[in-house]
Enzyme design. Structure first.
Site, short mmCIF file in Angstrom:
data_model
loop_
_atom_site.label_atom_id
_atom_site.label_comp_id
_atom_site.label_asym_id
_atom_site.label_seq_id
_atom_site.Cartn_x
_atom_site.Cartn_y
_atom_site.Cartn_z
N ALA A 1 0.96 -1.13 0.16
CA ALA A 1 -0.18 0.11 -0.01
C ALA A 1 0.89 1.34 0.00
CB ALA A 1 -1.06 -0.05 1.27
N GLY B 1 0.49 -4.94 0.98
CA GLY B 1 -0.42 -5.07 0.09
C GLY B 1 -0.34 -5.86 -1.40
N GLU C 1 -0.41 -9.27 -0.61
CA GLU C 1 -1.77 -9.66 -0.38
C GLU C 1 -2.76 -9.50 -1.66
OE1 GLU C 1 -1.48 -6.48 2.24
OE2 GLU C 1 -2.24 -7.90 4.27
N GLU D 1 4.94 -4.88 7.08
CA GLU D 1 4.36 -3.88 7.59
C GLU D 1 4.65 -3.53 9.31
OE1 GLU D 1 2.77 -6.20 5.91
OE2 GLU D 1 0.97 -5.25 4.76
N1 CO8 Z 1 4.57 2.98 -0.70
C1 CO8 Z 1 5.10 4.26 -1.54
N2 CO8 Z 1 6.13 4.46 -2.09
C2 CO8 Z 1 6.90 3.32 -2.35
C3 CO8 Z 1 6.60 2.12 -1.56
C4 CO8 Z 1 5.48 1.96 -0.91
N3 CO8 Z 1 4.78 1.02 -0.33
N4 CO8 Z 1 7.52 1.28 -2.09
C5 CO8 Z 1 8.37 1.77 -2.56
N5 CO8 Z 1 7.97 3.24 -2.88
C6 CO8 Z 1 8.75 4.36 -3.59
C7 CO8 Z 1 9.90 4.92 -2.82
O1 CO8 Z 1 9.71 5.71 -1.73
C8 CO8 Z 1 10.88 5.21 -3.94
O2 CO8 Z 1 10.18 6.65 -4.30
P1 CO8 Z 1 11.22 7.81 -4.38
O3 CO8 Z 1 12.20 7.61 -5.47
O4 CO8 Z 1 10.29 9.06 -4.75
O5 CO8 Z 1 12.04 7.96 -3.19
C9 CO8 Z 1 10.62 4.43 -5.04
O6 CO8 Z 1 9.39 3.72 -4.75
C10 CO8 Z 1 11.73 3.47 -5.09
O7 CO8 Z 1 11.88 2.89 -3.83
P2 CO8 Z 1 13.38 2.61 -3.04
O8 CO8 Z 1 14.28 3.70 -3.48
O9 CO8 Z 1 12.86 2.36 -1.39
O10 CO8 Z 1 13.75 1.12 -3.72
P3 CO8 Z 1 14.71 0.17 -3.04
O11 CO8 Z 1 15.20 -0.85 -4.45
O12 CO8 Z 1 15.76 0.90 -2.39
O13 CO8 Z 1 13.89 -0.81 -1.96
C11 CO8 Z 1 11.90 -1.75 -1.49
C12 CO8 Z 1 12.94 -1.37 -2.50
C13 CO8 Z 1 12.79 -2.72 -0.49
C14 CO8 Z 1 10.88 -2.68 -1.97
C15 CO8 Z 1 11.69 -0.54 -0.43
O14 CO8 Z 1 10.86 0.39 -1.61
C16 CO8 Z 1 10.65 -0.77 0.46
O15 CO8 Z 1 10.78 -1.43 1.55
N6 CO8 Z 1 9.11 -0.46 0.26
C17 CO8 Z 1 8.10 -0.28 1.24
C18 CO8 Z 1 7.80 -1.87 1.37
C19 CO8 Z 1 6.43 -2.05 2.36
O16 CO8 Z 1 7.02 -1.78 3.47
N7 CO8 Z 1 5.58 -2.26 2.22
C20 CO8 Z 1 4.33 -2.45 2.91
C21 CO8 Z 1 3.69 -1.14 2.86
S1 CO8 Z 1 2.42 -1.28 4.19
C22 CO8 Z 1 0.98 -2.16 3.49
O17 CO8 Z 1 1.19 -2.76 2.41
C23 CO8 Z 1 -0.13 -2.53 4.16
C24 CO8 Z 1 -1.43 -3.01 3.29
C25 CO8 Z 1 -2.63 -2.91 3.89
C26 CO8 Z 1 -3.63 -1.70 3.93
C27 CO8 Z 1 -4.49 -1.43 4.90
C28 CO8 Z 1 -5.84 -1.89 4.52
C29 CO8 Z 1 -6.93 -1.50 5.56
#
Ligand code: CO8
Length: 258
Positions: free
Chosen positions: A66, A109, A112, A132
């Site tokens: 998400a 997400g 999921e 998360e």
């Molecule tokens: N949300 C928003 N932006 C994201 C997300 C995300 N989940 N993941 C990556 N991005 C963005 C980064 O911010 C970055 O943007 P910018 O260039 O503007 O800074 C761009 O994508 C590239 O990402 P990274 O620079 O971080 O790339 P890396 O190769 O260094 O890392 C990762 C890749 C490991 C995937 C890293 O991006 C990461 O850890 N992402 C987040 C993963 C995460 O925590 N996901 C869970 C999110 S919470 C969730 O999904 C809850 C779902 C349930 C919702 C509730 C329902 C009721």
């Protein structure tokens, strides 16, 4: 077909392809993605020429979860009143088979979303996880429920409590992914599965999906009874008569989805 801005939705011969298309944000799932993806899936679900739907991601992610930027200032009262993200349930209600072609990160997400699909195939480059916990929250689109049912309590607790990522091979070994293929073969594999499904009866596919999904909801006894009743119902279809006649006559069946 409606025009979308966060996804690409294409109709092909016998199947539809939906590509999450925010590669700069690793296809993070925001409200617009949810609205567009569920609308596209509903359109394809209603289209008799489409027999299955393939979902994949553009770039190096399937979906990295998400959208954290959209969520970070969300409050309990706003989320609760809007029943925020409940709309994803619409995807789980699609009656046609959905194939997730997981090309890269499927996190939070994103994992999921992949689990809402019916056949999950993974590129060797795919990474799955429920990170998360690292954000001070928990899975919210089914991770605690579908993941536990898919891979059992031990692995689900491991992934949800530590936030660690697993690769495609571990995902397949654990029962999360059905098949693992080389990255360059992923879309061919997904399309080939869609091609196989296109040759079957649409009614029979929907019956299979309904019966298998009920296994997550009910007791064994009720599930077996439901399966038997659906089987009885399948005897009322032209496709059952055609399928069985074709077998006896040693020819390929010509299903008419009726
Ligand atoms: N949300 C928003 N932006 C994201 C997300 C995300 N989940 N993941 C990556 N991005 C963005 C980064 O911010 C970055 O943007 P910018 O260039 O503007 O800074 C761009 O994508 C590239 O990402 P990274 O620079 O971080 O790339 P890396 O190769 O260094 O890392 C990762 C890749 C490991 C995937 C890293 O991006 C990461 O850890 N992402 C987040 C993963 C995460 O925590 N996901 C869970 C999110 S919470 C969730 O999904 C809850 C779902 C349930 C919702 C509730 C329902 C009721």
């Amino acid at each position: 077909m409606t025009e979308f801005s966060t996804i690409l939705a294409e109709k092909h011969d016998g199947y539809a392809l939906i590509t999450l298309n925010r590669p700069e944000a690793l296809n993070a799932l925001n409200l617009e993605v949810m609205t567009e993806l569920t609308a596209a899936a509903a359109e394809f679900d209603a289209d008799p020429e489409v027999k299955s739907i393939v979902i994949t991601g553009a770039g190096r992610a399937f979906a990295a979860g998400a959208d954290i930027k959209e969520m970070k200032d969300l409050t309990f009262s706003k989320a609760y009143e809007a029943d925020w993200f409940a709309g994803w349930q619409d995807l789980a209600s699609v009656r046609k088979p959905i194939i997730a072609a997981v090309n890269g990160f499927a996190l939070g997400g994103g994992c999921e979303l992949a689990m809402m699909c019916d056949i999950l195939i993974a590129s060797e480059k795919a990474k799955f996880g429920q990170p998360e916990i690292n954000l001070g929250v928990l899975p919210g689109m089914g991770g605690s429920q579908r993941l536990t049912r898919a891979i059992g309590k031990a692995k689900a607790m491991d992934l949800c409590l530590t936030g660690r990522f697993i690769g495609a091979e571990e995902a397949e070994r654990s029962g999360l992914a059905a098949r693992v293929v080389a990255p360059e073969a992923l879309m061919d594999e997904a399309v080939s599965i869609a091609g196989v499904i296109a040759g079957k009866s649409r009614i029979a596919s929907a019956l299979v999906k309904e019966a298998v999904n009920l296994a997550f909801e009910t007791t064994l006894d009720q599930g077996l009874r439901f399966e038997r009743r659906l089987f009885h119902a399948s005897l009322a279809t032209a496709d059952q008569k055609e399928g069985m006649a074709a077998f006896v006559e040693k020819r390929d069946p010509q299903f008419t989805d009726s």
